[in-house]
Design a protein around this motif. Sequence first.
Motif, PDB file in Angstrom:
ATOM      1  N   GLU A  16     -47.218  16.753  29.597  1.00 38.33           N
ATOM      2  CA  GLU A  16     -47.226  15.374  29.096  1.00 38.33           C
ATOM      3  C   GLU A  16     -48.642  14.798  29.098  1.00 38.33           C
ATOM      4  N   ALA A  17     -49.371  15.009  30.187  1.00 35.97           N
ATOM      5  CA  ALA A  17     -50.733  14.480  30.281  1.00 35.97           C
ATOM      6  C   ALA A  17     -51.654  15.144  29.261  1.00 35.97           C
ATOM      7  N   ALA A  18     -51.554  16.457  29.125  1.00 41.19           N
ATOM      8  CA  ALA A  18     -52.411  17.167  28.172  1.00 41.19           C
ATOM      9  C   ALA A  18     -52.084  16.764  26.738  1.00 41.19           C
ATOM     10  N   HIS A  19     -50.804  16.631  26.428  1.00 37.39           N
ATOM     11  CA  HIS A  19     -50.380  16.228  25.089  1.00 37.39           C
ATOM     12  C   HIS A  19     -50.893  14.827  24.759  1.00 37.39           C
ATOM     13  N   ALA A  20     -50.729  13.896  25.686  1.00 38.09           N
ATOM     14  CA  ALA A  20     -51.162  12.517  25.446  1.00 38.09           C
ATOM     15  C   ALA A  20     -52.668  12.439  25.232  1.00 38.09           C
ATOM     16  N   THR A  63     -54.897  24.407  36.856  1.00 38.05           N
ATOM     17  CA  THR A  63     -55.724  23.815  35.816  1.00 38.05           C
ATOM     18  C   THR A  63     -55.451  24.572  34.533  1.00 38.05           C
ATOM     19  N   ARG A  64     -55.837  23.996  33.403  1.00 36.64           N
ATOM     20  CA  ARG A  64     -55.541  24.650  32.132  1.00 36.64           C
ATOM     21  C   ARG A  64     -56.235  26.007  32.035  1.00 36.64           C
ATOM     22  N   VAL A  65     -55.584  26.954  31.363  1.00 40.84           N
ATOM     23  CA  VAL A  65     -56.184  28.264  31.151  1.00 40.84           C
ATOM     24  C   VAL A  65     -55.724  28.790  29.800  1.00 40.84           C
TER      25      VAL A  65
END
Length: 212
Positions: A16-20, A63-65
């Motif tokens: 949700e946070a990454a999409h927003a 964290t994102r990868v």
Amino acid sequence: MLLRLDHVIYSVPDIEAAHAALTANFPEAWPIGRFWPSGRTCGIALGGINLELVQPDADAPSTRVGTTLVFEPSSPEVAEFALKRQGIACHSFDKIEPNPELLRLRGFSGEEARMPQLICTNILLDKPAETPFDFFCCSYSPFLEGWLSPDHPRLRMARRVTRVVYGTPQPERATSLLANLDYAGEIGIEFRRAEQPAILAIDMSDGPLSWP
């Protein structure tokens, strides 16, 4: 055989946070939904390719990868033949979605969503850990090929991805494999030495992708 780089896949801890954050600057290719049996995904159009975000149900990263490159082949049959010619065991998989709600989220009309629909035919590697970078081939159904195309009016933009930098312990082998598979995409793919296979950077026409 590989016509273009269609999308890249990133695992994220909070979809949700990454999409927003990303949709504040880029169009949404498809909304958040349980499109994978093991997690939720969504798509962001970056200009030329889509960025697929995945939040796994189990073992989500801290964290994102960036994990995977996904190519559009000239055809699933040609892709399977070309991979096996390189000594890479693989198989074809038709992804069929029967869930009307998920079909509507993907863009299918109400009438179409009442019946199961072919989403794509994937050519998946049997032993992906044995290749120098993580990838597979994806041929979308005719509707989704147009709906998710970077030339579709809802996704078209002036900013374009120009290069993807991928880290791997075997950059020379990765470069050779990509050439042997006849990659013909406009987006450059550069392999650099790294301890673990992962996407290191996405360069755009106005500079590196700045993740919010």
